[in-house]
Design a protein around this motif. Structure first.
Motif, mmCIF file in Angstrom:
data_model
loop_
_atom_site.group_PDB
_atom_site.id
_atom_site.type_symbol
_atom_site.label_atom_id
_atom_site.label_comp_id
_atom_site.label_asym_id
_atom_site.label_seq_id
_atom_site.Cartn_x
_atom_site.Cartn_y
_atom_site.Cartn_z
ATOM 1 N N ARG A 30 -1.846 7.445 16.216
ATOM 2 C CA ARG A 30 -1.684 6.887 14.873
ATOM 3 C C ARG A 30 -1.854 7.982 13.836
ATOM 4 O O ARG A 30 -2.743 8.819 13.954
ATOM 5 N N PRO A 31 -1.017 7.968 12.778
ATOM 6 C CA PRO A 31 -1.133 9.020 11.766
ATOM 7 C C PRO A 31 -2.438 8.867 10.961
ATOM 8 O O PRO A 31 -2.983 7.776 10.835
ATOM 9 N N ALA A 32 -2.907 9.925 10.395
ATOM 10 C CA ALA A 32 -4.147 9.925 9.623
ATOM 11 C C ALA A 32 -3.930 9.216 8.286
ATOM 12 O O ALA A 32 -2.798 8.967 7.866
ATOM 13 N N ALA A 33 -5.037 8.895 7.601
ATOM 14 C CA ALA A 33 -4.965 8.154 6.347
ATOM 15 C C ALA A 33 -4.313 8.977 5.245
ATOM 16 O O ALA A 33 -3.759 8.410 4.293
ATOM 17 N N ASP A 34 -4.320 10.304 5.343
ATOM 18 C CA ASP A 34 -3.731 11.146 4.294
ATOM 19 C C ASP A 34 -2.315 11.582 4.636
ATOM 20 O O ASP A 34 -1.746 12.438 3.955
ATOM 21 N N ASP A 35 -1.713 11.005 5.680
ATOM 22 C CA ASP A 35 -0.346 11.314 6.061
ATOM 23 C C ASP A 35 0.610 10.780 4.996
ATOM 24 O O ASP A 35 0.419 9.682 4.476
ATOM 25 N N PRO A 36 1.649 11.544 4.622
ATOM 26 C CA PRO A 36 2.578 11.094 3.573
ATOM 27 C C PRO A 36 3.274 9.765 3.903
ATOM 28 O O PRO A 36 3.489 8.935 3.020
ATOM 29 N N GLN A 37 3.586 9.528 5.163
ATOM 30 C CA GLN A 37 4.217 8.250 5.527
ATOM 31 C C GLN A 37 3.257 7.088 5.308
ATOM 32 O O GLN A 37 3.654 6.024 4.814
ATOM 33 N N VAL A 38 1.990 7.294 5.656
ATOM 34 C CA VAL A 38 0.985 6.241 5.469
ATOM 35 C C VAL A 38 0.785 5.978 3.977
ATOM 36 O O VAL A 38 0.730 4.838 3.523
ATOM 37 N N LEU A 39 0.712 7.051 3.193
ATOM 38 C CA LEU A 39 0.545 6.903 1.743
ATOM 39 C C LEU A 39 1.740 6.203 1.117
ATOM 40 O O LEU A 39 1.584 5.354 0.230
ATOM 41 N N ALA A 40 2.950 6.546 1.590
ATOM 42 C CA ALA A 40 4.153 5.901 1.064
ATOM 43 C C ALA A 40 4.149 4.414 1.413
ATOM 44 O O ALA A 40 4.483 3.563 0.578
ATOM 45 N N ARG A 41 3.758 4.093 2.667
ATOM 46 C CA ARG A 41 3.701 2.688 3.069
ATOM 47 C C ARG A 41 2.655 1.924 2.251
ATOM 48 O O ARG A 41 2.883 0.788 1.831
ATOM 49 N N GLN A 42 1.507 2.548 1.982
ATOM 50 C CA GLN A 42 0.474 1.918 1.161
ATOM 51 C C GLN A 42 0.972 1.685 -0.273
ATOM 52 O O GLN A 42 0.726 0.634 -0.867
ATOM 53 N N ALA A 43 1.671 2.693 -0.825
ATOM 54 C CA ALA A 43 2.206 2.544 -2.175
ATOM 55 C C ALA A 43 3.237 1.418 -2.216
ATOM 56 O O ALA A 43 3.273 0.626 -3.173
ATOM 57 N N GLU A 44 4.069 1.342 -1.178
ATOM 58 C CA GLU A 44 5.071 0.277 -1.116
ATOM 59 C C GLU A 44 4.388 -1.098 -1.055
ATOM 60 O O GLU A 44 4.768 -2.033 -1.759
ATOM 61 N N ARG A 45 3.371 -1.220 -0.207
ATOM 62 C CA ARG A 45 2.630 -2.486 -0.122
ATOM 63 C C ARG A 45 1.975 -2.842 -1.448
ATOM 64 O O ARG A 45 1.961 -4.006 -1.864
ATOM 65 N N LYS A 46 1.409 -1.809 -2.116
ATOM 66 C CA LYS A 46 0.757 -2.036 -3.407
ATOM 67 C C LYS A 46 1.777 -2.536 -4.432
ATOM 68 O O LYS A 46 1.510 -3.464 -5.208
ATOM 69 N N ALA A 47 2.960 -1.931 -4.438
ATOM 70 C CA ALA A 47 4.012 -2.344 -5.364
ATOM 71 C C ALA A 47 4.439 -3.789 -5.067
ATOM 72 O O ALA A 47 4.658 -4.592 -5.990
ATOM 73 N N ILE A 48 4.546 -4.125 -3.786
ATOM 74 C CA ILE A 48 4.919 -5.489 -3.410
ATOM 75 C C ILE A 48 3.854 -6.476 -3.880
ATOM 76 O O ILE A 48 4.168 -7.540 -4.437
ATOM 77 N N LEU A 49 2.580 -6.126 -3.677
ATOM 78 C CA LEU A 49 1.494 -7.001 -4.112
ATOM 79 C C LEU A 49 1.477 -7.165 -5.627
ATOM 80 O O LEU A 49 1.258 -8.270 -6.143
ATOM 81 N N GLU A 50 1.717 -6.074 -6.364
ATOM 82 C CA GLU A 50 1.749 -6.163 -7.831
ATOM 83 C C GLU A 50 2.911 -7.039 -8.295
ATOM 84 O O GLU A 50 2.763 -7.858 -9.203
ATOM 85 N N ALA A 51 4.078 -6.875 -7.659
ATOM 86 C CA ALA A 51 5.235 -7.691 -8.015
ATOM 87 C C ALA A 51 4.942 -9.165 -7.708
ATOM 88 O O ALA A 51 5.276 -10.060 -8.503
ATOM 89 N N ARG A 52 4.290 -9.416 -6.576
ATOM 90 C CA ARG A 52 3.931 -10.787 -6.226
ATOM 91 C C ARG A 52 2.962 -11.372 -7.251
ATOM 92 O O ARG A 52 3.107 -12.521 -7.658
ATOM 93 N N ALA A 53 1.979 -10.558 -7.662
ATOM 94 C CA ALA A 53 1.008 -11.026 -8.657
ATOM 95 C C ALA A 53 1.715 -11.335 -9.982
ATOM 96 O O ALA A 53 1.407 -12.345 -10.633
ATOM 97 N N LEU A 54 2.675 -10.501 -10.380
ATOM 98 C CA LEU A 54 3.437 -10.760 -11.606
ATOM 99 C C LEU A 54 4.245 -12.055 -11.493
ATOM 100 O O LEU A 54 4.271 -12.866 -12.428
ATOM 101 N N ARG A 55 4.887 -12.243 -10.332
ATOM 102 C CA ARG A 55 5.669 -13.475 -10.135
ATOM 103 C C ARG A 55 4.768 -14.710 -10.181
ATOM 104 O O ARG A 55 5.114 -15.719 -10.795
ATOM 105 N N GLU A 56 3.606 -14.614 -9.539
ATOM 106 C CA GLU A 56 2.675 -15.743 -9.541
ATOM 107 C C GLU A 56 2.152 -16.022 -10.943
ATOM 108 O O GLU A 56 2.017 -17.179 -11.339
#
Length: 141
Positions: A30-56
């Protein structure tokens, strides 16, 4: 035709060990927590959660506006119904007063007619007694 052969204890133990080793290798790979792919996936999830919160939040705001509009419409409708009910009750009271007045007038006419008939009857009786010339008997005192 192939014959089914059951696995013995050693084969089962080796299969379990291999499965454990595969899980451990998968975890280590498994990649480390500071891996760019992991960070990109976290940012994507964060953006999805923020968009969901805005929609709600938007959905909740629209719901509150709808509820307020419905409450306002219901209050207006109830006010109109109350006014109509008040007018109907007032009309019913007026009609009841009118019926009562008509009934009182009818009763008064009946009583007046009855008194008039009684007066005519008493006059006829008095006239008959006067023609005969007889006095009514005196009451005992």
């Amino acid at each position: 035709m192939a014959v089914y052969r059951e696995k013995d204890f050693h084969e089962r133990r080796n299969a379990a060990n291999d499965a454990k080793k595969a899980l451990l290798d998968k975890f280590k790979a498994r990649p480390a927590a500071d891996d760019p792919q992991v960070l990109a996936r976290q940012a994507e999830r964060k953006a999805i959660l923020e968009a969901r919160a805005l929609r709600e939040a938007e959905k909740e705001r629209l719901k509150q506006e709808r509820l307020a509009r419905e409450a306002k419409e219901r209050a207006e409708r109830e006010a109109i119904e109350a006014e109509a009910r008040r007018i109907a009750e007032e009309a019913a009271r007026d009609e009841a007063r009118l019926r009562e007045a008509e009934e009182n007038e009818r009763i008064a006419r009946v009583l007046a007619d009855e008194a008039e008939r009684k007066a005519k009857r008493d006059a006829r009786y008095a006239a008959r007694k006067a023609r005969v010339g007889r006095q009514p008997p005196k009451p005992f005192v």
